[in-house]
Design a protein around this motif. Structure first.
Motif, mmCIF file in Angstrom:
data_model
loop_
_atom_site.group_PDB
_atom_site.id
_atom_site.type_symbol
_atom_site.label_atom_id
_atom_site.label_comp_id
_atom_site.label_asym_id
_atom_site.label_seq_id
_atom_site.Cartn_x
_atom_site.Cartn_y
_atom_site.Cartn_z
ATOM 1 N N ALA A 309 -14.281 -0.780 3.886
ATOM 2 C CA ALA A 309 -13.666 -1.895 3.162
ATOM 3 C C ALA A 309 -14.692 -2.971 2.820
ATOM 4 O O ALA A 309 -14.692 -3.523 1.707
ATOM 5 C CB ALA A 309 -12.537 -2.497 3.999
ATOM 6 N N GLU A 310 -15.589 -3.276 3.752
ATOM 7 C CA GLU A 310 -16.612 -4.291 3.502
ATOM 8 C C GLU A 310 -17.631 -3.825 2.475
ATOM 9 O O GLU A 310 -18.195 -4.625 1.731
ATOM 10 C CB GLU A 310 -17.308 -4.649 4.820
ATOM 11 N N THR A 311 -17.861 -2.526 2.415
ATOM 12 C CA THR A 311 -18.800 -1.975 1.430
ATOM 13 C C THR A 311 -18.215 -2.015 0.021
ATOM 14 O O THR A 311 -18.894 -2.361 -0.947
ATOM 15 C CB THR A 311 -19.160 -0.523 1.796
ATOM 16 N N LEU A 312 -16.935 -1.663 -0.084
ATOM 17 C CA LEU A 312 -16.297 -1.532 -1.389
ATOM 18 C C LEU A 312 -15.508 -2.768 -1.809
ATOM 19 O O LEU A 312 -14.926 -2.798 -2.901
ATOM 20 C CB LEU A 312 -15.370 -0.304 -1.393
ATOM 21 N N GLY A 313 -15.479 -3.790 -0.963
ATOM 22 C CA GLY A 313 -14.804 -5.028 -1.317
ATOM 23 C C GLY A 313 -13.287 -4.959 -1.263
ATOM 24 O O GLY A 313 -12.603 -5.719 -1.953
ATOM 25 N N TRP A 314 -12.737 -4.073 -0.429
ATOM 26 C CA TRP A 314 -11.280 -3.977 -0.303
ATOM 27 C C TRP A 314 -10.745 -5.126 0.551
ATOM 28 O O TRP A 314 -11.462 -5.711 1.361
ATOM 29 C CB TRP A 314 -10.884 -2.675 0.398
ATOM 30 N N THR A 315 -9.460 -5.423 0.361
ATOM 31 C CA THR A 315 -8.764 -6.307 1.294
ATOM 32 C C THR A 315 -8.678 -5.589 2.624
ATOM 33 O O THR A 315 -8.283 -4.426 2.686
ATOM 34 C CB THR A 315 -7.340 -6.630 0.792
ATOM 35 N N GLU A 316 -9.069 -6.273 3.687
ATOM 36 C CA GLU A 316 -9.175 -5.610 4.979
ATOM 37 C C GLU A 316 -8.501 -6.423 6.065
ATOM 38 O O GLU A 316 -8.197 -7.607 5.878
ATOM 39 C CB GLU A 316 -10.643 -5.416 5.350
ATOM 40 N N GLY A 317 -8.279 -5.790 7.187
ATOM 41 C CA GLY A 317 -7.808 -6.515 8.363
ATOM 42 C C GLY A 317 -6.596 -5.879 8.999
ATOM 43 O O GLY A 317 -5.624 -5.547 8.327
ATOM 44 N N LEU A 318 -6.668 -5.724 10.327
ATOM 45 C CA LEU A 318 -5.535 -5.191 11.076
ATOM 46 C C LEU A 318 -4.390 -6.196 11.153
ATOM 47 O O LEU A 318 -3.293 -5.858 11.596
ATOM 48 C CB LEU A 318 -5.980 -4.803 12.492
ATOM 49 N N ASP A 319 -4.657 -7.447 10.737
ATOM 50 C CA ASP A 319 -3.603 -8.452 10.681
ATOM 51 C C ASP A 319 -2.790 -8.359 9.392
ATOM 52 O O ASP A 319 -1.719 -8.941 9.277
ATOM 53 C CB ASP A 319 -4.205 -9.852 10.801
ATOM 54 N N LYS A 320 -3.328 -7.626 8.409
ATOM 55 C CA LYS A 320 -2.634 -7.471 7.124
ATOM 56 C C LYS A 320 -1.541 -6.412 7.242
ATOM 57 O O LYS A 320 -1.671 -5.451 7.989
ATOM 58 C CB LYS A 320 -3.635 -7.047 6.036
ATOM 59 N N LYS A 321 -0.474 -6.611 6.479
ATOM 60 C CA LYS A 321 0.565 -5.590 6.401
ATOM 61 C C LYS A 321 0.075 -4.437 5.534
ATOM 62 O O LYS A 321 -0.833 -4.602 4.718
ATOM 63 C CB LYS A 321 1.854 -6.185 5.836
ATOM 64 N N PHE A 322 0.685 -3.285 5.699
ATOM 65 C CA PHE A 322 0.251 -2.090 4.981
ATOM 66 C C PHE A 322 0.211 -2.314 3.475
ATOM 67 O O PHE A 322 -0.750 -1.920 2.802
ATOM 68 C CB PHE A 322 1.195 -0.921 5.310
ATOM 69 N N ALA A 323 1.222 -2.975 2.936
ATOM 70 C CA ALA A 323 1.296 -3.207 1.485
ATOM 71 C C ALA A 323 0.185 -4.129 0.989
ATOM 72 O O ALA A 323 -0.200 -4.078 -0.176
ATOM 73 C CB ALA A 323 2.655 -3.791 1.121
ATOM 74 N N GLN A 324 -0.349 -4.976 1.881
ATOM 75 C CA GLN A 324 -1.399 -5.923 1.500
ATOM 76 C C GLN A 324 -2.793 -5.304 1.521
ATOM 77 O O GLN A 324 -3.705 -5.836 0.889
ATOM 78 C CB GLN A 324 -1.383 -7.128 2.462
ATOM 79 N N ALA A 325 -2.963 -4.216 2.252
ATOM 80 C CA ALA A 325 -4.297 -3.610 2.396
ATOM 81 C C ALA A 325 -4.177 -2.093 2.427
ATOM 82 O O ALA A 325 -4.641 -1.434 3.371
ATOM 83 C CB ALA A 325 -4.972 -4.139 3.654
ATOM 84 N N PRO A 327 -5.661 0.474 0.717
ATOM 85 C CA PRO A 327 -6.879 1.292 0.854
ATOM 86 C C PRO A 327 -7.457 1.253 2.273
ATOM 87 O O PRO A 327 -7.919 2.264 2.793
ATOM 88 C CB PRO A 327 -7.849 0.665 -0.156
ATOM 89 N N PHE A 328 -7.403 0.073 2.890
ATOM 90 C CA PHE A 328 -7.920 -0.088 4.258
ATOM 91 C C PHE A 328 -7.151 0.809 5.218
ATOM 92 O O PHE A 328 -7.744 1.546 6.014
ATOM 93 C CB PHE A 328 -7.798 -1.559 4.665
ATOM 94 N N TYR A 329 -5.833 0.766 5.150
ATOM 95 C CA TYR A 329 -5.017 1.568 6.057
ATOM 96 C C TYR A 329 -5.073 3.059 5.721
ATOM 97 O O TYR A 329 -5.026 3.911 6.619
ATOM 98 C CB TYR A 329 -3.572 1.073 6.055
ATOM 99 N N PHE A 330 -5.179 3.372 4.433
ATOM 100 C CA PHE A 330 -5.316 4.780 4.053
ATOM 101 C C PHE A 330 -6.607 5.373 4.617
ATOM 102 O O PHE A 330 -6.645 6.544 5.013
ATOM 103 C CB PHE A 330 -5.278 4.944 2.531
ATOM 104 N N SER A 331 -7.663 4.576 4.652
ATOM 105 C CA SER A 331 -8.929 5.078 5.197
ATOM 106 C C SER A 331 -8.800 5.346 6.700
ATOM 107 O O SER A 331 -9.402 6.293 7.217
ATOM 108 C CB SER A 331 -10.072 4.083 4.921
ATOM 109 N N ILE A 332 -7.996 4.520 7.408
ATOM 110 C CA ILE A 332 -7.740 4.775 8.827
ATOM 111 C C ILE A 332 -6.971 6.079 8.986
ATOM 112 O O ILE A 332 -7.311 6.927 9.834
ATOM 113 C CB ILE A 332 -6.940 3.607 9.452
ATOM 114 N N ILE A 333 -5.934 6.262 8.158
ATOM 115 C CA ILE A 333 -5.125 7.479 8.213
ATOM 116 C C ILE A 333 -5.978 8.712 7.949
ATOM 117 O O ILE A 333 -5.892 9.717 8.664
ATOM 118 C CB ILE A 333 -3.964 7.396 7.200
ATOM 119 N N ILE A 334 -6.824 8.621 6.915
ATOM 120 C CA ILE A 334 -7.670 9.765 6.555
ATOM 121 C C ILE A 334 -8.659 10.090 7.678
ATOM 122 O O ILE A 334 -8.876 11.261 8.021
ATOM 123 C CB ILE A 334 -8.416 9.492 5.230
ATOM 124 N N SER A 335 -9.258 9.056 8.279
ATOM 125 C CA SER A 335 -10.224 9.298 9.360
ATOM 126 C C SER A 335 -9.546 9.972 10.552
ATOM 127 O O SER A 335 -10.126 10.865 11.186
ATOM 128 C CB SER A 335 -10.892 7.990 9.792
#
Length: 414
Positions: A309-325, A327-335
C-alpha cells in the motif's frame, strides 16, 4: 499478580511487545527446536547474543515510525530511488508469503495431532478463514488488544523446562560461554537462528505500528514518548529471546539426550516430547504453537500489505473499514490465500523455511544498512537521530547478518 494488575502492565506495552512476540512464530519454534535437538544446550548463547542486536534495530525502526508518522516502505520510497525499493520488495514478498504458508502448515499439523479425525488441510483452511474474518471485521485497536493477549501464550514455553530435570550449571555455562563451531551443520543452524530472530518483516511492522500509534493517539513525539518506546521495544525483544532460550532449552534437555536429532516441523517437536516428558508437556508445547501462529500470521500478512500500500499509494490501515481500503484488505486476503496454497502445493515445510531463511538472509543486511542511514539522516529524523551506542550495535548487526548471508550463500553453492 491480580488480573487487574496484569491488564495494566499489558496496556502499557504495545507495538514492541507484539513485534517481539510475533518473532516466535511456529516456523521460529521449529528452528529453535531443531537447534536444541541437534546441538543440545550449546546454542543457548545465541538467545543472549541476539537480544541487544534485535533491540537496537527494532528501536531504530520504532523511532523512524514515531518521527516520520509513516511506515518504512513509505520512507524508503520518499528518500531512495524506486528501483531500490522494488528490489527490496521483490526479495521480501516471497519470503513473507513462504513464512505465512509454513506457519499455517505448522498450526494445521499441531491441531491434527490433537484432533486426528480432522485433516491438516481442513484445519489450515479454517485457520485462514478465521484470520480473514478477524482482520477485516475488527479495527486496529481491537486487533492490537487481541495480539497483546495472545502474547501470553508464549509464557507456556517458559514453564516446560521446569517440568523435567535440569543441570542448571550446564545451562548457565552454555548461556554465557559460546560454543563456537565452524563446520557446515553448526554454521547452518546459526544462520537459521539469526534469520529467524532478526527478520525483515519485523522491521516493516514495527515502523508502521509506531506510525499508526502516533496517528491514532494524536501524540507529539517528545522525550517521554521516545523513552516509553524504548521500554516497549526492549521488553518485547527480551520477551522474544527469553522464549527462544526456553524452547532451545526444552529441546536440548529432552530431545537431544534421547538421540532425536532431526526436527523438521513444530508438530514433530511436540510429538517427540510426549513419550519423553509426558502428555501435559506435549499439550502445553502444542497449545503455544497455536497461540504464536494466531499472533504471527496477522503480523506477516499485515506487514506485507502495508508495504504494498505504501509503495502504490493505496489507502491503508487496519483502522479503516473494508470499504475504505479495499486494495489494502484484498492484498491481505491474497497473501493469506497464497500462503494457504503451499499446503496443497506439495512443498515440504522444511524447504519453505529454508527458502524463507535464504531470502531473509539476503534482504536483512541491505535493509539494516538503509535503516542505519535513515536513523542518522537529520533531514528525516531531525534531532532524533541514532545515539552512538545504537549505531555501534547497528553496525555489529549489519556485519553479523552480512557474514551470515555470505555463509548461507556459500553453503548453498558448495
Amino acid at each position: 499478580m491480580k488480573a487487574v494488575s496484569i491488564r495494566k502492565v499489558i496496556k502499557v506495552l504495545g507495538p514492541g511487545l507484539i513485534t517481539g512476540a510475533s518473532d516466535d512464530d511456529p516456523s521460529g519454534i521449529a528452528t529453535y527446536s531443531q537447534a536444541g535437538a541437534q546441538f543440545g544446550l550449546s546454542t543457548l548463547w545465541t538467545a543472549l547474543f541476539t537480544f541487544p542486536l534485535m533491540a537496537a534495530i527494532q528501536g531504530m525502526c520504532a523511532r523512524i515510525g514515531l518521527v516520520t508518522s509513516q511506515g518504512l516502505t513509505a520512507t524508503i520510497r520518499q528518500h531512495y530511488p524506486k528501483p531500490f525499493l522494488y528490489f527490496i520488495l521483490l526479495l521480501s514478498f516471497p519470503a513473507i508469503t513462504l513464512n505465512i504458508g509454513a506457519d499455517l502448515q505448522g498450526m494445521g499439523a499441531v491441531l491434527h495431532m490433537i484432533f486426528p479425525a480432522v485433516s491438516v488441510s481442513v484445519f489450515c483452511i479454517l485457520i485462514t478463514l478465521l484470520l480473514m474474518i478477524v482482520i477485516i471485521r475488527y479495527p486496529y485497536q481491537k486487533i492490537a488488544a487481541i495480539l497483546k493477549w495472545l502474547c501470553i501464550s508464549l509464557l507456556l514455553y517458559i514453564i516446560v523446562p521446569f517440568m523435567v530435570d535440569q543441570r542448571w550449571d550446564l545451562v548457565v555455562r552454555n548461556t554465557f560461554l559460546p560454543d563456537m563451531r565452524f563446520d557446515k551443520m553448526s554454521a547452518s543452524i546459526l544462520v537459521a537462528l539469526l534469520g529467524t530472530t532478526i527478520s525483515p518483516y519485523l522491521f516493516y511492522w514495527q515502523t508502521t505500528m509506531e506510525a499508526e500509534d502516533v496517528i491514532h493517539r494524536h501524540i507529539v513525539v517528545d522525550k517521554k514518548i521516545l523513552n516509553g518506546m524504548k521500554t516497549d521495544v526492549n521488553t518485547g525483544m527480551l520477551f522474544s529471546n527469553i522464549v527462544m532460550f526456553f524452547i532451545i532449552l526444552t529441546a536440548g534437555t529432552v530431545l537431544y539426550p534421547a538421540g532425536i536429532r532431526q526436527i523438521d516441523t513444530v508438530d514433530q517437536a511436540a510429538r517427540a516430547l510426549e513419550p519423553l516428558a509426558g502428555k501435559l508437556t506435549y499439550l502445553i508445547f502444542a497449545t503455544g504453537v497455536l497461540g504464536t501462529g494466531l499472533l504471527a500470521i496477522p503480523v506477516l500478512a499485515g506487514a506485507q500489505s502495508y508495504m504494498l500500500a505504501e509503495t502504490l499509494g493505496w489507502t491503508e490501515g487496519l483502522d479503516k473499514k473494508f470499504a475504505q481500503a479495499k486494495p489494502f484488505y484484498f492484498s491481505i486476503i491474497i497473501s493469506l490465500l497464497v500462503g494457504l496454497l503451499l499446503q496443497f502445493s506439495g512443498i515440504n515445510p522444511l524447504k519453505a523455511l529454508l527458502y524463507t531463511a535464504i531470502l531473509y538472509g539476503i534482504t536483512a543486511p541491505v535493509l539494516i544498512a538503509v535503516i542505519l542511514h535513515i536513523g542518522n539522516n537529520k533531514k528525516i529524523m531531525y534531532d532524533n537521530t541514532n545515539s552512538w551506542f545504537s549505531n555501534l550495535l547497528g553496525v555489529i548487526t549489519l556485519v553479523v547478518m552480512t557474514a551470515a548471508a555470505l555463509m548461507l550463500i556459500w553453503f548453498q553453492l558448495s
